[in-house]
Design an enzyme around this catalytic site. Sequence first.
Site, PDB file in Angstrom:
ATOM      1  N   LYS A  57       0.830  -1.213   0.000  1.00  0.00           N
ATOM      2  CA  LYS A  57       0.000   0.000   0.000  1.00  0.00           C
ATOM      3  C   LYS A  57       0.859   1.256   0.000  1.00  0.00           C
ATOM      4  CE  LYS A  57      -4.016  -1.829   2.496  1.00  0.00           C
ATOM      5  NZ  LYS A  57      -4.833  -1.645   3.707  1.00  0.00           N
ATOM      6  N   LYS A 111      -9.613 -11.183  -8.567  1.00  0.00           N
ATOM      7  CA  LYS A 111     -10.620 -11.331  -7.515  1.00  0.00           C
ATOM      8  C   LYS A 111     -11.665 -10.224  -7.644  1.00  0.00           C
ATOM      9  CE  LYS A 111      -9.683 -11.713  -3.036  1.00  0.00           C
ATOM     10  NZ  LYS A 111      -8.975 -11.772  -1.746  1.00  0.00           N
ATOM     11  N   LYS A 166     -13.753  -3.973  -5.143  1.00  0.00           N
ATOM     12  CA  LYS A 166     -14.210  -2.590  -5.329  1.00  0.00           C
ATOM     13  C   LYS A 166     -13.300  -1.821  -6.250  1.00  0.00           C
ATOM     14  CE  LYS A 166     -17.657  -1.604  -3.091  1.00  0.00           C
ATOM     15  NZ  LYS A 166     -18.773  -1.781  -2.719  1.00  0.00           N
TER      16      LYS A 166
END
Length: 337
Positions: free
Chosen positions: A116, A199, A202
């Site tokens: 991240k 996968k 969002k």
Amino acid sequence: MASERSRVLSGIQPSAGSFHLGNYLGAVRQWVALQDTHDAFYMLADLHAITVPQAPADLRANTRLAAAQILGAGLDPERCTLFVQSHVPEHAELGWVMNCLTGFGEAARMTQFKDKSAKQGTEGTSVGLFTYPVLQVADILLYQAHQVPVGEDQRQHIELTRDLAERFNGRYGETFTVPDAYILKETAKIYDLQEPANKMSKSASSVKGLINLMDEPKVTAKKVKSAVTDTDTVVRYDPVGKPGVSNLLGIYSNLTGASIAELEQKYDGKMYGALKTDLAEVVVDFVTPFRARTQEYLDDPETLDSILAKGAEKARTVAAETLAQVYDKVGFLPAKR
Ligand code: TRP
């Protein structure tokens, strides 16, 4: 008796808005099952959510929405403990103590943080994101959880939890239960309808591949019917060669309980269209009552808030006892009453 059952604790960030089908099949549905076999604590991790920027009004609305959806999915607050992390101040308090027990290098090795922060850059990354796993450690240890139901991507955080529990116990004496990861079933992995190599998420490039549970069922049916399939026309489960069709079979199987073999049989000699039409109906039959139950909670925020208040009260009883032991063991001077 609840207390004789082994205890599980899990959490989900309440920042996403509508759950998607992958969230439901991968986690929430399994939480619902565990409430009957375990002493289950489930938490909406709003402290974790603010490790990245959140618009305040959205965070508040999404926290209620997440709670309503979890209840809409069948979680029963009489049979488990559902609460909001920020309602239990012990999380932040134990989090601090755990921060002081964690090596800087140890935290810097967390792969989720590395991924991240690499995307966001150093200046765009908060220190909160850096210590995110340590707060998660506190979440788990406060409740003396035996098992932590999470997806594979959380395994390293559970390892850190075990390491810190053992470190604390070694330094200060037996205090924490050392928990095990309870890795949720991979069979429930759901892929994007348009890009079945990825996968369901969002953050996909297009919403066309994403089944949001709170969307209008009509919209959802349309997405299922326009899912990407493969070049031949045979309905066969082959995740490598035929990822699109295999994903549809996986969703079908997960929602109905029919085995993949049964489904292959059923669609033998038929084409993709038949499978998609039927699956669209299966999905609509699932989301319609789910949305109605969720909406009932959303329409009655007072009831929803009191369920969460009760959950926080139950959670706090356990958390406060653990924190008191920790404060005593590390040598904090008790406040005179
Ligand atoms: N990090 C978890 C996730 O992203 C959410 C979470 C926060 C959690 N605290 C937790 C999961 C404690 C299990 C236990 O999925």
